[in-house]
Scaffold this active site. Structure first.
Site, mmCIF file in Angstrom:
data_model
loop_
_atom_site.group_PDB
_atom_site.id
_atom_site.type_symbol
_atom_site.label_atom_id
_atom_site.label_comp_id
_atom_site.label_asym_id
_atom_site.label_seq_id
_atom_site.Cartn_x
_atom_site.Cartn_y
_atom_site.Cartn_z
ATOM 1 N N TYR A 124 139.318 -39.295 -52.892
ATOM 2 C CA TYR A 124 138.889 -39.731 -51.823
ATOM 3 C C TYR A 124 139.075 -39.814 -50.554
ATOM 4 O O TYR A 124 138.865 -40.578 -49.096
ATOM 5 C CB TYR A 124 138.844 -41.452 -52.630
ATOM 6 C CG TYR A 124 138.535 -41.439 -53.418
ATOM 7 C CD1 TYR A 124 137.675 -40.911 -54.370
ATOM 8 C CD2 TYR A 124 137.976 -42.521 -53.812
ATOM 9 C CE1 TYR A 124 136.948 -41.007 -55.553
ATOM 10 C CE2 TYR A 124 136.791 -43.751 -54.926
ATOM 11 C CZ TYR A 124 136.460 -42.568 -55.519
ATOM 12 O OH TYR A 124 135.413 -42.719 -56.885
ATOM 13 N N LYS A 171 144.219 -36.155 -65.479
ATOM 14 C CA LYS A 171 144.053 -34.004 -65.858
ATOM 15 C C LYS A 171 144.886 -32.665 -65.551
ATOM 16 O O LYS A 171 144.636 -31.554 -65.229
ATOM 17 C CB LYS A 171 142.387 -34.114 -65.458
ATOM 18 C CG LYS A 171 141.252 -33.305 -65.684
ATOM 19 C CD LYS A 171 140.875 -33.731 -67.323
ATOM 20 C CE LYS A 171 140.022 -32.490 -67.454
ATOM 21 N NZ LYS A 171 139.520 -32.421 -69.408
ATOM 22 N N ASP A 204 139.939 -37.507 -70.153
ATOM 23 C CA ASP A 204 138.602 -37.938 -70.996
ATOM 24 C C ASP A 204 138.480 -38.031 -72.394
ATOM 25 O O ASP A 204 138.133 -39.482 -72.427
ATOM 26 C CB ASP A 204 137.793 -36.458 -71.143
ATOM 27 C CG ASP A 204 139.141 -35.166 -71.325
ATOM 28 O OD1 ASP A 204 140.178 -35.550 -70.943
ATOM 29 O OD2 ASP A 204 138.672 -33.709 -70.794
ATOM 30 N N ASP A 228 138.241 -45.624 -60.413
ATOM 31 C CA ASP A 228 137.469 -46.223 -60.537
ATOM 32 C C ASP A 228 136.255 -45.881 -61.064
ATOM 33 O O ASP A 228 135.826 -46.649 -61.524
ATOM 34 C CB ASP A 228 136.348 -45.213 -58.513
ATOM 35 C CG ASP A 228 135.350 -45.871 -58.134
ATOM 36 O OD1 ASP A 228 135.588 -46.804 -58.798
ATOM 37 O OD2 ASP A 228 135.009 -45.466 -57.184
#
Ligand code: NAI
Length: 335
Positions: A124, A171, A204, A228
């Site tokens: 972001y 991740k 995930d 988010d």
């Protein structure tokens, strides 16, 4: 002493929600003085920018703001005023407590988790460009400083709020450098808090576990993007976006707002659920002003309204729903 708060009604359902928040504050007898400022789509029309410099300056001065949602055009147009505000005021910690609520039907009985999201960088950062026609690049900026301070925040929060575990969401199997740095910082900070369990989960797998066994999570420490996404997912576990409060906290300023956006599909219809936003008011009273009794009264009233079943359409697929203003009024009466 009266506390000064900047109020940004925002776009879409924002003004309806903010009216309810103001009434609730009056009912709670909180000594608050408002200063209203415009940001978002309304500010683009009036000032040509979604985030006038003056809004940032006023919040810097007053240190506390209560904010409705701001609309951001999708795929085109101005950059997000929400992201810009968080960066400008260095509101580095976004805190979203998400728990099973009385009277709200949901698939799970004992969700009680808190998302602590890094709020100023990551994907972001807003640094995007077209490399050549047909190829674009969005940069994920990750700094050691930001990773350490959000990790510190998560652990300090866990200690202060009697939480038992912090789970870092990442991740790093794919983004070895950026998420790798995030994890190294989280691990380093974790060592200093032996009383708090620490573990890690790939984002995930985190989503799958959240929709199967959300009760197993406690504090989730995330970067900007994962936080988010996971916030909305978690909201869906406890009744939806209308019920979850939130806060954007920095060292100098705090901006309180619900998790939801401007909900253009229901804007202006007096149908939006104000309870997430009203929960953010309770958080402001306690965190920024130490008004514990007032905050507790607001929180109790929210729960009583939920238990009564006199709620907005998002929580009431059958039967006659209450309007935004009716729910706000019910909270005021209960206070
Ligand atoms: P959204 O949160 O506005 O709406 C998603 C869905 O949830 C819609 O069906 C909406 O009707 C429903 N919903 C949201 N809040 C509700 C409430 N209080 N009561 C009842 N139903 C509610 O997300 P969406 O549609 O993706 O975004 C709309 C706009 O809001 C976009 O411009 C987006 O950028 C902006 N946004 C702003 C945020 C902020 O200011 N902090 C946060 C998220 C989105």
């Amino acid at each position: 002493m009266r506390h000064q708060v900047v109020l940004i009604p925002g776009d879409g359902i924002g003004p309806e929600i903010c009216r309810a928040m103001r009434r609730v504050l009056d009912a709670a007898g909180a000594p608050i003085e408002w200063e209203e400022r415009i940001a978002g789509a309304a500010a683009v029309e009036r000032y040509g920018t979604p985030l006038p410099e003056e809004v940032i300056d006023r919040i810097r001065e007053r240190r506390v703001a209560l904010k409705g949602p701001l609309t951001t055009p999708v795929g085109t147009g101005h950059t997000s005023a929400n992201v810009a505000l968080r960066q400008a005021l260095d509101l580095y910690a976004c805190v979203r407590p998400t728990r099973t609520l009385p009277g709200v039907p949901s698939r799970f009985g004992a969700v009680d988790l808190v998302i602590v999201r890094e709020n100023t960088e990551g994907l972001y950062s807003g640094i995007e460009h077209e490399v050549v026609p047909g190829v674009v690049e969005s940069l994920k900026i990750v700094s050691e400083r930001a990773c350490v301070r959000i990790s510190e925040f998560a652990f300090q929060y866990a200690v202060a709020c009697g939480r038992r575990r912090v789970t870092a969401v990442h991740k790093a199997n794919i983004m070895k450098k950026s998420d790798g740095l995030f994890l190294r910082c989280a691990r380093r900070v974790a060592e200093r808090y032996p009383q708090i369990e620490y573990d890690e989960v790939i984002v995930d797998a985190c989503c799958m576990r959240l929709v199967m066994q959300p009760e197993r999570f406690d504090v989730l420490l995330t970067d900007n993007l994962y936080g988010d996404i996971v916030s909305d997912l978690a909201a869906g576990l406890v009744g939806g976006l209308g019920v979850v409060p939130g806060a954007n906290l920095g060292s100098d300023c705090a901006v309180f707002e619900a998790v939801h956006g401007s909900a253009p599909d229901i804007a202006g219809q007096n149908r939006a659920n104000p309870l997430g936003a009203i929960g953010s008011v309770a958080a402001m009273l306690e965190y920024s002003f130490g008004l514990r009794e007032e905050a507790a009264a607001v929180q109790r009233a929210i729960e009583q309204v939920l238990e009564s079943g006199h709620v907005t359409a998002d929580l009431k697929p059958k039967g006659t729903p209450r309007s935004t203003s009716e729910v706000g009024q019910a909270v005021c009466e209960l206070i």
